[in-house]
Every structure is written in structure tokens, then in C-alpha cells.
Design an enzyme around this catalytic site. Structure first.
Site, short mmCIF file in Angstrom:
data_model
loop_
_atom_site.label_atom_id
_atom_site.label_comp_id
_atom_site.label_asym_id
_atom_site.label_seq_id
_atom_site.Cartn_x
_atom_site.Cartn_y
_atom_site.Cartn_z
N GLU A 1 43.52 31.59 32.96
CA GLU A 1 42.50 30.55 32.74
C GLU A 1 42.92 29.45 31.79
OE1 GLU A 1 38.64 32.14 31.81
OE2 GLU A 1 38.50 33.17 33.72
N GLU B 1 39.69 38.29 38.53
CA GLU B 1 38.57 38.75 37.71
C GLU B 1 37.27 38.47 38.43
OE1 GLU B 1 38.32 37.13 33.72
OE2 GLU B 1 40.44 37.52 33.34
C1 FCB Z 1 37.10 35.26 31.51
C2 FCB Z 1 38.26 35.75 30.67
C3 FCB Z 1 38.19 37.22 30.34
C4 FCB Z 1 36.77 37.65 30.04
C5 FCB Z 1 35.83 37.23 31.14
C6 FCB Z 1 34.42 37.66 30.95
O1 FCB Z 1 36.90 33.91 31.24
O2 FCB Z 1 39.47 35.52 31.34
O3 FCB Z 1 39.05 37.47 29.28
O4 FCB Z 1 36.40 37.18 28.80
O5 FCB Z 1 35.87 35.83 31.27
#
Ligand code: FCB
Length: 451
Positions: free
Chosen positions: A163, A355
């Protein structure tokens, strides 16, 4: 409608969020060690000093992953644990931890997917200007070489950065995440350019040095928008939103994805950022644009948009009472349809959801279980949409649930619980939530039981 036979069912976590052992065995400080010491920055003054103590409990944690039946586990390496000053001398004990973790995972039949950078930037390099320093891409590539030399005989799946939108946005523009800077766009875009160069150089490094054939991607935010209604106009609006670059921030797909995959900054971005765009060379763009094996995307929510009067997308409201998670992100399952579809059509790469998940105010019930029915429902809805994208031709290769266990949620401290495994931070006791058992069954059935 089903997932491919070799679909990768995983879960993810990141070094600073779970490891703890912030000063153990010669680890150097990171910018999160710095930020968590500044008053008022983190909810209730929490720190990652101990977190889930995964550094000492990784064997037990891997045993739980095995119980869930994970095919893969996405971990990140702490740069200052491996190189305490960020460059130069290697810390053998720190590197040794990842060595042991990888061995433990492999022995459990779980493939390690390694992210090189998930935000815990070395403090010493921050003092030298961090991502603003023109040498920062080279620092990162040298660090990548250290990790690859040590782990690539056993690790084949790599992600360069997690990210960039978030560590530059909240980290360097809004001042909410480490390093807590409030840069203007000129400086933020310069740092971003160095981040992109770091990505490209490290991909080259992995390819050149890996001992087993590497599979390389990255894990940017997948900025997703969903059409407010099922009309061609609103669908186009959602696509426009996912391609757009808005002034004043870097929360978008294309300022990052276009250079990395297409070799150029998006025309709209060059226009809206104007004079703030740093000077760069054709050579830079060649370095940034390296062949990737997959495009990772972290997707949690996709706010609805609709066609606006000027032919541009505008935000659409949701009805009062629309479901949201504990962190107030809207529940929008079709984000896992529209997001992957957009990214796949634009970049023509296999997609991995690196994620996805949600935070709920979970606790251990009197009967000893953690009954997170809403997590199961959320995941079922989102995974069905992911499957729908695959059925529509999106080449979806894997899904990593965020997170394997509850952990330190950055500026939100321990307020939020994203895990399949509940963690009691006072005793470090782990409890598998109902969702962990449910996910085990999903993995076992390769999603056939999602309905
Ligand atoms: C993302 C991050 C991860 C976690 C999730 C909820 O932005 O990559 O580390 O904090 O959100």
C-alpha cells in the site's frame, strides 16, 4: 462457478503489527517505534512493542495456521530487524527469525508469501531523508538483496511494497501514520517517485538473485468503487472512479499501477498534479516498469458511485442503516467483483487479493468461543463476488484474509480486531474464532460451500 483448482487460500499479517520484540536481538528502530512514542498519535497510547509477541510465539501461531488449513501465509519482513541502520551491517539474529519462520511454515505445508516492506521503515534512514532521499530506491534494493539471498532457496512468492497509497498518504501527507509528515504534493510526489523506483529496482533484484523461480507482485491498495445501480452509466462511473487521479492526494490506482505495469504516469494524473510532478527520465520509467507475475490488491470496501451531471462519477449515498464494520468502512461485497475486474482489464495480469477482511468488536464468550457470525457473513458475501469476477473471466489466483490474528492496527492501536484468531493481549492467549473454523471448511471445499 468455482475457483481454480490451485487457488491460493491464505491469510496475512505484517511485521510491526504482530511481532513485538521491538528491541530484541539487535533490531534497529523503525519509524513506527518513533511514532508510537509521540503523544496523541495512537489510540490510547498503544505501541507495537509487544503486539502479539509473534517473534517468540511463531511456532504456536504456525500450528494454528495449519489447523485452519491455510495454503499460504503472507508475512512481511521488518527491514530494521534485518538491517538495524537500514543499510550496511546485517543483523544475523533478526534475519535468522525469518529463516526459522519460513522453515516452520514449510514444515506445516504452508507457502510463505513475503512482503519486503509493510511500513516499518528504518528510523536511521528516515533521519537521512527517508523516501525523499534520491538514494532511497537503492537502499531498498540492497535490503531486498539481503532478504532474497537468505530466503529465496525456500521462498518463491514475493511482494515488494504494501500500500504505497497509505504510507505516502496518511504517512507523508496527512501526518497520521509514520513518519507523521505533512508534506505538500510536490514533495509527496517526489517521495512517491522514489517509492516506485524502489519497487522496480527490487523486482530486478529478486529476478537476478532468486535461487528458485520467483513469482513477483506487489500489494497496493485496490481502490474500488461500485456502481450505485446496475446501469451502464453507473458502471462507467465506477470505472472512471477507479481510473481517476484526484488532486490533493495519492489515493488512487493509476498513479501507482500505470507506471509499474504500463511504464507511464497516467495522463489525468500528469494534468491534475501539474507542476507538482517531479522531473523524471525515460530511464526511470523503464526501471519502474518491470514484468510482474501478479497484481496484488488490498480491497476492503468500494463506496458506491453514480454518473454525475458533467459526465464524471460522483459519490452516491447509501441508505440509512447500511451495514458498516467497526472501523466504519461500508460493507460492499461487490467491491471484490468490480475492483479485480477493473485491475485485470487495465493491467492484464493475474489478480491476487492480498488483503480483505473486517474489524468487529469480538470478545471471548462465557462458553470460551468467539462467535463472530458477522465476519462469516461478510466473508461469504465478498468471496461470492470474487468468484463471480472469476466466472466473468478475471484471472483470480488467490485470496489472503486480513488478518490471521488480531493485531496492532496502526494509529487505531488495539481498538480493532481483524483476526480469524482472537488475541488476549494481556495473556497472549489465542482463541480460534468461529470464522476460523468456517474458513477452514471453505479452504477444504475450495469455496464450493459458499452457496
Ligand atoms: C491495510 C493495511 C494492513 C491493515 C489493514 C486493516 O491498509 O495494509 O496493515 O492495517 O489495512
Amino acid at each position: 462457478m468455482s475457483f481454480r483448482q490451485d487457488f491460493v487460500w491464505g491469510a496475512a499479517a505484517a511485521s510491526y503489527q504482530i511481532e513485538g520484540a521491538a528491541q530484541a536481538d539487535g533490531k534497529g528502530a523503525s519509524i513506527w517505534d518513533m511514532l508510537t512514542r509521540q503523544s496523541g498519535k495512537i489510540w490510547e497510547g498503544h505501541t507495537g512493542d509487544t503486539a502479539c509477541d509473534h517473534y517468540h510465539r511463531y511456532r504456536d501461531d504456525v500450528a494454528l495456521m495449519r489447523k485452519i488449513g491455510l495454503k499460504a501465509y503472507r508475512l512481511s519482513v521488518s527491514w530494521p530487524r534485518v538491517l538495524p541502520q537500514g543499510t550496511g551491517a546485517i543483523n544475523p539474529l533478526g534475519l535468522g527469525f525469518y529463516d526459522r519462520l519460513v522453515d516452520e511454515l514449510l514444515a506445516a505445508g504452508i507457502a510463505p508469501w513475503v512482503t519486503l516492506f509493510h511500513w516499518d521503515y528504518p528510523y536511521d534512514l528516515f533521519l537521512r531523508g527517508g523516501w525523499l532521499n534520491p538514494d532511497s530506491p537503492k537502499w531498498f534494493a540492497d535490503y531486498a538483496a539481503t532478504v532474497v539471498d537468505r530466503l529465496s532457496d525456500r521462498v518463491s512468492h514475493w511482494m515488494t511494497l504494501n500500500e504505497p497509497q497509505c504510507f505516502i498518504g496518511p504517512g507523508h501527507i496527512a501526518g497520521e501514520h509514520a513518519p507523521g509528515l505533512k508534506l505538500g504534493m510536490t514533495e509527496a510526489l517526489l517521495a512517491s517517485h522514489h517509492v516506485l523506483l524502489a519497487h522496480g529496482l527490487s523486482v530486478q533484484t529478486i529476478r537476478a538473485r532468486a535461487k528458485t523461480t520467483p513469482v513477483i507482485g506487489w500489494a497496493p491498495v485496490g481502490v474500488a468503487y461500485t456502481p450505485a445501480t446496475d446501469t451502464a452509466d453507473d458502471r462507467r462511473a465506477a470505472e472512471q472512479g477507479m481510473a481517476a487521479v484526484y488532486p490533493g492526494g495519492i489515493w488512487n490506482n493509476t498513479w501507482w499501477g500505470d507506471p509499474a505495469v504500463l511504464g507511464e504516469y497516467p495522463e489525468e494524473g500528469l494534468r491534475v498534479y501539474g507542476k507538482a510532478v517531479p522531473r523524471y527520465t525515460a530511464e526511470d520509467m523503464k526501471t519502474i516498469c518491470q514484468p510482474l507475475d501478479f497484481y496484488g490488491a488490498n480491497i476492503y470496501s468500494g463506496p458506491p458511485v453514480k454518473a454525475g451531471p458533467a459526465g464524471r462519477e460522483v459519490a452516491a449515498s447509501t441508505a440509512p442503516g447500511h451495514p458498516h464494520t467497526h472501523i466504519l468502512w461500508k460493507v460492499t461485497p461487490s467491491a471484490l467483483y468490480w475492483g479485480p475486474k477493473f485491475l485485470h482489464e487495465r493491467y492484464k495480469l493475474p489478480i491476487v487479493i492480498t488483503e480483505n477482511g473486517l474489524t468487529l468488536p469480538d470478545w471471548v464468550s462465557l462458553d470460551g468461543g468467539v462467535h463472530d457470525a458477522a465476519r462469516i457473513d461478510f466473508l461469504q458475501r465478498y468471496l461470492r463476488e470474487l468468484r463471480r469476477s472469476a466466472a466473468d473471466g478475471v484471472d483470480v489466483r488467490g485470496y489472503f484474509h486480513w488478518s490471521i490474528m488480531d493485531n496492532f492496527e496502526w494509529a487505531e492501536g488495539y481498538k480493532h480486531r481483524f483476526g480469524l484468531i482472537h488475541v488476549d493481549y494481556e495473556t497472549q492467549k489465542r482463541t480460534l474464532k468461529d470464522s476460523a473454523f468456517w474458513y477452514r471448511d471453505v479452504i477444504h471445499a475450495n469455496g464450493a460451500n459458499l452457496g
